[in-house]
Design an enzyme around this catalytic site. Structure first.
Site, PDB file in Angstrom:
ATOM      1  N   PHE A 109     -10.273   4.318  -0.705  1.00 32.37           N
ATOM      2  CA  PHE A 109     -10.513   5.757  -0.251  1.00 32.37           C
ATOM      3  C   PHE A 109      -9.606   6.226  -0.670  1.00 32.37           C
ATOM      4  CE2 PHE A 109     -10.268   8.285   3.543  1.00 32.37           C
ATOM      5  CZ  PHE A 109     -11.169   9.109   3.308  1.00 32.37           C
ATOM      6  N   THR A 163      -9.759  -4.235  -0.873  1.00 34.35           N
ATOM      7  CA  THR A 163     -10.823  -3.641   0.548  1.00 34.35           C
ATOM      8  C   THR A 163     -11.187  -1.874  -0.635  1.00 34.35           C
ATOM      9  OG1 THR A 163      -9.663  -2.599   1.040  1.00 34.35           O
ATOM     10  CG2 THR A 163      -9.880  -4.192   2.496  1.00 34.35           C
ATOM     11  N   TYR A 176      -1.515  -4.982  11.737  1.00 30.30           N
ATOM     12  CA  TYR A 176      -1.468  -3.882  10.733  1.00 30.30           C
ATOM     13  C   TYR A 176      -0.387  -3.232  10.951  1.00 30.30           C
ATOM     14  CZ  TYR A 176      -3.094   0.507   8.943  1.00 30.30           C
ATOM     15  OH  TYR A 176      -3.491   1.772   8.371  1.00 30.30           O
ATOM     16  N   LYS A 194       3.185  -1.675   8.893  1.00 28.54           N
ATOM     17  CA  LYS A 194       3.163  -1.299   8.873  1.00 28.54           C
ATOM     18  C   LYS A 194       4.926  -0.367   9.892  1.00 28.54           C
ATOM     19  CE  LYS A 194      -0.209   0.038   6.491  1.00 28.54           C
ATOM     20  NZ  LYS A 194       0.004   0.593   5.047  1.00 28.54           N
TER      21      LYS A 194
HETATM   22  P1  NAD Z   1      -9.144   1.544   1.584  1.00 27.88           P
HETATM   23  O1  NAD Z   1      -9.021  -0.384   1.819  1.00 27.88           O
HETATM   24  O2  NAD Z   1      -9.349   2.172   1.354  1.00 27.88           O
HETATM   25  O3  NAD Z   1      -7.588   1.147   0.847  1.00 27.88           O
HETATM   26  C1  NAD Z   1      -7.036   0.651   0.398  1.00 27.88           C
HETATM   27  C2  NAD Z   1      -6.717   0.188  -2.017  1.00 27.88           C
HETATM   28  O4  NAD Z   1      -5.590  -0.747  -1.072  1.00 27.88           O
HETATM   29  C3  NAD Z   1      -8.046  -0.515  -1.970  1.00 27.88           C
HETATM   30  O5  NAD Z   1      -8.089  -0.161  -2.702  1.00 27.88           O
HETATM   31  C4  NAD Z   1      -7.173  -2.150  -1.339  1.00 27.88           C
HETATM   32  O6  NAD Z   1      -8.140  -3.042  -2.503  1.00 27.88           O
HETATM   33  C5  NAD Z   1      -6.094  -2.336  -1.933  1.00 27.88           C
HETATM   34  N1  NAD Z   1      -5.157  -2.836  -1.555  1.00 27.88           N
HETATM   35  C6  NAD Z   1      -5.170  -3.789  -0.653  1.00 27.88           C
HETATM   36  N2  NAD Z   1      -4.752  -4.559   0.107  1.00 27.88           N
HETATM   37  C7  NAD Z   1      -3.883  -4.567  -1.750  1.00 27.88           C
HETATM   38  C8  NAD Z   1      -2.800  -5.599  -2.442  1.00 27.88           C
HETATM   39  N3  NAD Z   1      -1.998  -6.612  -2.071  1.00 27.88           N
HETATM   40  N4  NAD Z   1      -2.250  -5.424  -4.027  1.00 27.88           N
HETATM   41  C9  NAD Z   1      -3.541  -4.979  -4.388  1.00 27.88           C
HETATM   42  N5  NAD Z   1      -4.381  -4.214  -3.704  1.00 27.88           N
HETATM   43  C10 NAD Z   1      -4.577  -3.902  -2.379  1.00 27.88           C
HETATM   44  O7  NAD Z   1      -8.765   2.337   2.720  1.00 27.88           O
HETATM   45  P2  NAD Z   1      -7.737   3.503   2.873  1.00 27.88           P
HETATM   46  O8  NAD Z   1      -7.989   4.105   4.274  1.00 27.88           O
HETATM   47  O9  NAD Z   1      -7.878   4.248   1.407  1.00 27.88           O
HETATM   48  O10 NAD Z   1      -6.005   3.683   3.125  1.00 27.88           O
HETATM   49  C11 NAD Z   1      -4.814   3.830   2.211  1.00 27.88           C
HETATM   50  C12 NAD Z   1      -3.628   3.669   2.752  1.00 27.88           C
HETATM   51  O11 NAD Z   1      -3.207   4.499   3.443  1.00 27.88           O
HETATM   52  C13 NAD Z   1      -3.654   2.547   3.673  1.00 27.88           C
HETATM   53  O12 NAD Z   1      -2.320   1.612   3.497  1.00 27.88           O
HETATM   54  C14 NAD Z   1      -3.236   2.883   5.022  1.00 27.88           C
HETATM   55  O13 NAD Z   1      -2.599   1.896   6.075  1.00 27.88           O
HETATM   56  C15 NAD Z   1      -2.861   3.905   5.493  1.00 27.88           C
HETATM   57  N6  NAD Z   1      -3.253   4.904   6.531  1.00 27.88           N
HETATM   58  C16 NAD Z   1      -5.373   5.186   6.070  1.00 27.88           C
HETATM   59  C17 NAD Z   1      -5.904   5.764   7.130  1.00 27.88           C
HETATM   60  C18 NAD Z   1      -7.165   6.283   6.977  1.00 27.88           C
HETATM   61  O14 NAD Z   1      -7.736   6.259   8.104  1.00 27.88           O
HETATM   62  N7  NAD Z   1      -7.851   6.769   5.454  1.00 27.88           N
HETATM   63  C19 NAD Z   1      -4.858   6.273   7.976  1.00 27.88           C
HETATM   64  C20 NAD Z   1      -3.464   5.828   8.412  1.00 27.88           C
HETATM   65  C21 NAD Z   1      -3.034   4.755   7.487  1.00 27.88           C
END
Ligand code: NAD
Ligand code: UDP
Length: 341
Positions: free
Chosen positions: A11, A35, A145, A149
């Site tokens: 995302f 994901t 999680y 982090k």
């Molecule tokens: P998401 O699940 O849509 O995206 C995560 C991406 O990482 C996915 O495309 C997944 O396939 C990839 N991924 C996971 N494990 C992997 C691995 N071992 N190797 C390669 N790719 C891998 O989630 P998001 O909401 O887009 O979050 C992105 C980042 O931002 C994450 O690190 C998340 O912790 C952080 N974050 C997001 C939010 C939020 O509200 N969206 C809040 C706090 C932190």
């Protein structure tokens, strides 16, 4: 600049790739699609400055040549996702982060970590400034999680202090918008999909817990500003407009015109009771503030889901009956003989 975005098919990552391509950078998107979705980056696949590398960054980060920045976003982020993949979540926070740091060190590049407001746990200080250390249960259901982090932040800090890598830590608060999966289990997507399907909204607990929701375009501007700076952080990125979950449900009812029906489910263990970022540091060091209101951002997100009725309908089964809530996951794991809390 040539920028490596791990988790670039997810995302936030896919929107970041768009923003970087849009300002003439070259992007190497590394993702294992656990994901994320290829459809998020399909429009970029044939772009001359975009490269997709299919890899699990916990095992390897196969990028060669010149790199200016590694933006490490790879990690499951939705609670049902990380409950489903506990070991993978810990691996990508630890080994995945180290692979990103090693690449940045080799290439003389900047490293930007996408950390999270979850490092504050169920906060005893409200709102949360960056110098608050948090209140995290290290063996609770969210620890996979939260501690991944927190470890990622510690490792990033050590690569800066011990090895001189140019690092930056962002703590991202709840962010939403187009390209989220309707069945990913996070509250905004669940409520919108449930409303559009004519199902009751699943409120966990009594709905008095709060979150502060940021629209994706605002958030991505902040990540880009961090990429361009030398700021080490941590820097909170989020929209301080705090609201209760019940209030979010009301807003979704208003924006979708759905019938007001709510189904109450038990509050998942260790669910933070309140969350709001202090963003004075982001304003000062990055010149960043969010500008999109919840009403505008949610309207755009509702529109995105309205344009994908089949996808929203397909999420229905996962979203009804609270199958995605933390309680269901805990009961499922307990049945397997795993004590989660
Ligand atoms: P998401 O699940 O849509 O995206 C995560 C991406 O990482 C996915 O495309 C997944 O396939 C990839 N991924 C996971 N494990 C992997 C691995 N071992 N190797 C390669 N790719 C891998 O989630 P998001 O909401 O887009 O979050 C992105 C980042 O931002 C994450 O690190 C998340 O912790 C952080 N974050 C997001 C939010 C939020 O509200 N969206 C809040 C706090 C932190
Ligand atoms: N939540 C809810 N109904 C849902 C999904 C989530 O009431 O269908 C609640 C959840 O318990 C939490 C808040 O909404 O208090 C935000 O949950 P989300 O999973 O989006 O993010 P996080 O808990 O990681 O902030």
């Amino acid at each position: 600049m040539r920028i490596v975005v791990t988790g670039g098919a997810g995302f936030l990552g896919s929107h970041l790739c768009d923003a970087l391509i849009g300002r003439d950078d070259s992007v190497v998107c590394v993702d294992n699609l656990s994901t994320g979705r290829i459809s998020n980056i399909e429009h970029l696949l044939h772009h001359p400055r975009f490269e997709f590398v299919s890899a699990d960054v916990s095992t390897e980060l196969p990028v060669t040549g010149h790199v200016d920045t590694v933006a490490h976003l790879a990690s499951p982020a939705s609670p049902p996702d990380y409950h489903r993949m506990p070991l993978e979540t810990l691996a990508v926070g630890s080994r995945g982060t180290e692979h990103g740091l090693m690449l940045a060190r080799r290439a003389g590049a900047r490293f930007v970590l996408a950390s999270t407001s979850e490092v504050y746990g169920d906060p005893l200080v409200h709102p949360q400034p960056e110098d608050y250390w948090g209140n995290v249960n290290p063996v609770g259901p969210r620890s996979i999680y939260d501690e991944a982090k927190r470890f990622a932040e510690a490792l990033t800090s050590a690569y800066r202090s011990a090895l001189g890598v140019n690092t930056g830590i962002l703590r991202i608060f709840n962010t939403y918008g187009p390209r989220m999966r309707p069945h990913d289990g996070r509250v905004v997507t669940s409520f919108i999909a449930q409303a559009l399907n004519g199902d009751p909204l699943t409120v966990y607990g009594d709905g008095s817990q709060t979150r502060s929701f940021c629209y994706v375009d605002d958030l991505v501007r902040g990540i880009v500003a961090m990429i361009d700076s030398t700021e080490q952080g941590p820097v909170n990125l989020g929209n301080p407009s705090e609201r209760t979950v019940a209030d979010l449900a009301e807003l979704v009812f208003q924006l979708t015109g759905a019938e007001r029906t709510v189904e109450y489910h038990p509050l998942p263990a260790d669910d933070p009771t309140r969350r709001r970022p202090v963003i004075t540091r982001a304003q000062k060091v990055l010149g960043w503030s969010p500008v999109i209101t919840d009403r505008d951002g949610l309207t755009r997100t509702v529109q995105y889901f309205r344009e994908r009725p089949e996808e929203v309908l397909a999420a229905r089964e996962a979203l009804i009956g609270g199958q995605l809530d933390g309680t269901a996951v805990l009961e499922h794991r307990a049945a397997e003989g795993v004590t989660a809390a």
